[in-house]
Design a protein around this motif. Structure first.
Motif, PDB file in Angstrom:
ATOM      1  N   SER A  49       0.806  -1.195   0.000  1.00  0.00           N
ATOM      2  CA  SER A  49       0.000   0.000   0.000  1.00  0.00           C
ATOM      3  C   SER A  49       0.838   1.242   0.000  1.00  0.00           C
ATOM      4  O   SER A  49       1.544   1.556   0.924  1.00  0.00           O
ATOM      5  CB  SER A  49      -0.866   0.015   1.228  1.00  0.00           C
ATOM      6  OG  SER A  49      -1.562   1.207   1.257  1.00  0.00           O
ATOM      7  N   PRO A  69      -8.806   4.326  -7.539  1.00  0.00           N
ATOM      8  CA  PRO A  69      -8.192   3.465  -6.556  1.00  0.00           C
ATOM      9  C   PRO A  69      -7.119   4.257  -5.835  1.00  0.00           C
ATOM     10  O   PRO A  69      -6.369   4.984  -6.457  1.00  0.00           O
ATOM     11  CB  PRO A  69      -7.585   2.335  -7.384  1.00  0.00           C
ATOM     12  CG  PRO A  69      -7.661   2.786  -8.796  1.00  0.00           C
ATOM     13  CD  PRO A  69      -8.744   3.795  -8.875  1.00  0.00           C
ATOM     14  N   CYS A 168     -10.768  -7.039  -0.722  1.00  0.00           N
ATOM     15  CA  CYS A 168     -10.057  -6.134  -1.621  1.00  0.00           C
ATOM     16  C   CYS A 168      -8.801  -5.691  -0.873  1.00  0.00           C
ATOM     17  O   CYS A 168      -8.849  -4.807  -0.019  1.00  0.00           O
ATOM     18  CB  CYS A 168     -10.953  -4.948  -1.959  1.00  0.00           C
ATOM     19  SG  CYS A 168     -10.224  -3.825  -3.154  1.00  0.00           S
ATOM     20  N   THR A 169      -7.710  -6.380  -1.141  1.00  0.00           N
ATOM     21  CA  THR A 169      -6.452  -6.098  -0.451  1.00  0.00           C
ATOM     22  C   THR A 169      -5.320  -6.219  -1.471  1.00  0.00           C
ATOM     23  O   THR A 169      -5.564  -6.566  -2.618  1.00  0.00           O
ATOM     24  CB  THR A 169      -6.192  -7.143   0.664  1.00  0.00           C
ATOM     25  OG1 THR A 169      -6.021  -8.419   0.048  1.00  0.00           O
ATOM     26  CG2 THR A 169      -7.335  -7.214   1.659  1.00  0.00           C
ATOM     27  N   CYS A 194      -6.487  -4.131  -4.090  1.00  0.00           N
ATOM     28  CA  CYS A 194      -6.768  -2.763  -3.667  1.00  0.00           C
ATOM     29  C   CYS A 194      -5.762  -1.796  -4.271  1.00  0.00           C
ATOM     30  O   CYS A 194      -5.793  -0.609  -3.982  1.00  0.00           O
ATOM     31  CB  CYS A 194      -6.747  -2.660  -2.153  1.00  0.00           C
ATOM     32  SG  CYS A 194      -5.114  -2.886  -1.453  1.00  0.00           S
ATOM     33  N   ASP A 245     -11.724  -5.135   3.651  1.00  0.00           N
ATOM     34  CA  ASP A 245     -11.301  -4.066   2.745  1.00  0.00           C
ATOM     35  C   ASP A 245      -9.980  -3.449   3.207  1.00  0.00           C
ATOM     36  O   ASP A 245      -9.656  -3.457   4.396  1.00  0.00           O
ATOM     37  CB  ASP A 245     -12.392  -2.985   2.716  1.00  0.00           C
ATOM     38  CG  ASP A 245     -12.418  -2.221   1.396  1.00  0.00           C
ATOM     39  OD1 ASP A 245     -11.520  -2.447   0.571  1.00  0.00           O
ATOM     40  OD2 ASP A 245     -13.336  -1.404   1.208  1.00  0.00           O
ATOM     41  N   ASP A 246      -9.255  -2.913   2.257  1.00  0.00           N
ATOM     42  CA  ASP A 246      -8.023  -2.195   2.574  1.00  0.00           C
ATOM     43  C   ASP A 246      -8.016  -0.911   1.750  1.00  0.00           C
ATOM     44  O   ASP A 246      -7.610  -0.923   0.597  1.00  0.00           O
ATOM     45  CB  ASP A 246      -6.808  -3.066   2.234  1.00  0.00           C
ATOM     46  CG  ASP A 246      -5.494  -2.371   2.583  1.00  0.00           C
ATOM     47  OD1 ASP A 246      -5.520  -1.186   2.971  1.00  0.00           O
ATOM     48  OD2 ASP A 246      -4.441  -3.014   2.456  1.00  0.00           O
ATOM     49  N   ASP A 249     -12.172   1.165  -0.945  1.00  0.00           N
ATOM     50  CA  ASP A 249     -12.736   1.244  -2.301  1.00  0.00           C
ATOM     51  C   ASP A 249     -13.846   0.219  -2.525  1.00  0.00           C
ATOM     52  O   ASP A 249     -14.864   0.517  -3.146  1.00  0.00           O
ATOM     53  CB  ASP A 249     -11.629   1.051  -3.340  1.00  0.00           C
ATOM     54  CG  ASP A 249     -10.681   2.245  -3.384  1.00  0.00           C
ATOM     55  OD1 ASP A 249     -11.165   3.380  -3.194  1.00  0.00           O
ATOM     56  OD2 ASP A 249      -9.476   2.052  -3.591  1.00  0.00           O
TER      57      ASP A 249
END
Ligand code: NAD
Length: 547
Positions: A49, A69, A168-169, A194, A245-246, A249
């Protein structure tokens, strides 16, 4: 609900009576963290990330009304002349990755692929890379003991039976270990990335090969990004009842496109600073329609991300970029919080002479007690070999400081995004920039003096090194436990709000990692427990305890 056997834990820790124990400590849940805006390292990061530390770097709005994103736009505000290129570089060195290069430029969306069982419910770059991905996953498993322990427990019962998790990662080997653990615990999963650059294609292929509907590849376009998320959610005969989630989004997409889905969704587990921030905003506006768990602010995660992770990765980042020797070098570390403490400890251990700057007398005193010279930056700027910022602040290193540094001084940032060093002030006509390596610039003054600027002032470790899998293990375990908790919680335990994990869960995550070290935890005697007013099985500290 049946109790889980806690045999995989340490002898003093008899935790996994999940629901029962958590129910007992309802009052323990803090509804809000004292401080949001901390970072998440869901990540797997070289792989990972790029935005996680900063909600300031939130994406621009797309014309369709959805934000980009976060990964795609994380650097939109940076000083990079070619942010996308830099982002690619930034994310393109999963050191352990087998390969990411492929001459095949066909979009995965245009390919017909099937796994060996004949399923085509996935979209990855190249299913044939599955075997290499499997090796990556097996390597990651070695450093993710807690998830492996959860899997062992799952042989007896399946706390996630019936759970349909949409995730979503970052799609990396570490996430794969998490997904396969969730599968072992009984969940069905569908997954998207993600971050448009962070997917390890071979790992995505391995997951698809073993039957996980994964929709992700490295280098997705923005349109691909949302298409992948949609393919996870919008599928006939399958509706998610949990979200992992991460960055927010996925949650955002479901809110906008399929709000009715929330009727079946039992909860959201969110990992990143920005995603958590969004959830609190929703909650504040009374628009959060299911309970959500903020795993970003759990104690173990913060300690591991900030202190231990930085202690390990500062040396890695410096070494990879400069090949420097640390012994005897004079280093100034700005900020003696968690990150600064980690950096100082590592450099001191290598024989560097470490100076610290601080604004807070408490942290300053800690630095002194730890044997570091507390100075003002001005006092040492002419003599130091390395300057490292770790303050979370802005303009800590100014042009004036940069002007006074000695030749070959290395300047880098381990703190907040790209604000700590005033890099913009170096973009003036009299200074020449020379890119000498990926992520390494020489900035040259008219008299020939040059400083070595790393990662253009962005986070050194995220840009130039990898993050230890063990750190990611902590986060992944916390995510798994949060999912189990939300999924199994009896009606009414959680309202439509954002919750922190109970301390007991944090303690449990830590306890699951102790066997790796053959660590033997002492058990309280009845008498001691009574004396301290504690339950023998924890929680062992009040919420305000600082560790
Ligand atoms: P922290 O609040 O514990 O520490 C920051 C310290 O900097 C504080 O003690 C503060 O008093 C001091 N400080 C503030 N302004 C200063 C200045 N002008 N000069 C000297 N000292 C100053 O925070 P932390 O957990 O150490 O995190 C610091 C930053 O690092 C944050 O932005 C965080 O998001 C980021 N972070 C980076 C990583 C990474 O992997 N690189 C990991 C976790 C956190």
């Amino acid at each position: 609900m049946e109790k889980w056997d806690s045999s995989a834990g340490t002898s003093a820790f008899h935790m996994p009576e999940w629901m029962i124990q958590f129910a007992d400590q309802k009052q323990e849940f803090n509804k809000r963290p004292t401080k949001i805006g901390r970072r998440s390292l869901s990540r797997s990061i070289s792989q990972s990330s790029t935005d996680s530390y900063s909600s300031e770097e939130r994406p621009k709005q797309l014309s369709v009304g959805f934000s980009l994103p976060h990964s795609a736009q994380a650097h939109a505000k940076g000083t990079l002349s070619a942010p996308k290129e830099a982002m690619k570089l930034w994310l393109a060195h999963p050191a352990a990755s087998y390969t990411d290069s492929s001459d095949d430029e066909t979009s995965p969306r245009d390919k017909q692929q099937k796994n060996s069982k004949g399923s085509s419910d996935f979209c990855v770059k190249n299913i044939k890379q599955a075997e290499f991905g499997r090796r990556e996953i097996e390597i990651a498993e070695q450093e993710m003991p807690a998830l492996m322990a959860l899997r062992k427990r799952a042989q007896g019962e399946k706390p996630l039976a019936g759970a349909k998790i949409v995730g979503c990662t970052h799609i990396t080997a570490q996430t794969a270990v998490l997904m396969e653990t969730l599968g072992a615990l009984g969940a069905q999963c569908r997954w998207a990335a993600c971050n448009i650059y962070s997917t390890l294609n071979e790992v995505a292929a391995a997951l698809a090969e073993s039957g996980f509907p994964v929709f992700a590849w490295k280098g997705e376009s923005e349109d691909d990004f949302w298409w992948c998320i949609d393919r996870c959610v919008n599928v006939e005969g399958w509706q998610p009842n949990m979200i992992l989630d991460d960055g927010g989004d996925l949650t955002h997409w479901i809110y906008k496109k399929y709000p009715n889905m929330f009727k079946k969704i039992k909860g959201i587990v969110e990992e990143s600073v920005t995603g958590v921030h969004r959830l609190y905003q929703l909650s504040k506006a009374g628009k959060l329609c299911v309970p959500a768990m903020n795993v970003n602010d759990s104690v173990t995660k913060q300690k591991f991300d900030n202190l231990y992770c930085c202690r390990e990765s500062i040396l890695d980042g410096l070494k990879r970029t400069t090949d420097m020797m640390f012994g005897g070098k004079q280093v100034v570390v700005c900020g003696y919080g968690e990150v600064g403490k980690g950096c100082c400890a590592a450099l001191k251990a290598m024989g560097s002479i470490v100076y610290v700057t601080e604004i807070d007398p408490i942290c300053a005193l800690q630095a002194c007690m730890d044997g570091f010279r507390l100075v003002k930056l001005n006092e040492v700027i002419r003599q130091v070999d390395i300057v490292i910022t770790c303050t979370g602040n802005k303009n800590v290193v100014t042009r004036e400081h940069l002007d006074r540094m000695k030749n070959s001084c290395i300047v880098c940032n381990m703190g907040h995004s790209n604000t700590e060093i005033d890099v913009a002030s170096l973009r003036t006509p009299e200074l020449t920039w020379e890119r000498v390596r990926s992520q390494v610039d020489h900035v040259i003054w008219p008299d020939g003096k040059r400083i070595v600027l790393l990662a253009e002032g962005r986070l050194l470790n995220l840009s130039c090194s990898t993050v230890p899998t063990f750190v990611l293990s902590i986060t992944a375990t916390t995510q798994a436990l949060a999912l189990i908790e939300l999924y199994n919680a009896p009606e009414g335990r959680y309202k439509q709000d954002v919750y922190l994990l109970p301390k007991k869960m944090d303690e449990y995550v830590a306890s699951l990692h102790l066997p790796t070290f053959d660590a033997h935890l002492t058990e309280l005697t009845d008498e001691q427990a009574k004396y301290l007013g504690l339950n023998k099985n924890g929680p062992f500290k009040p919420n305000y305890y600082r560790y």
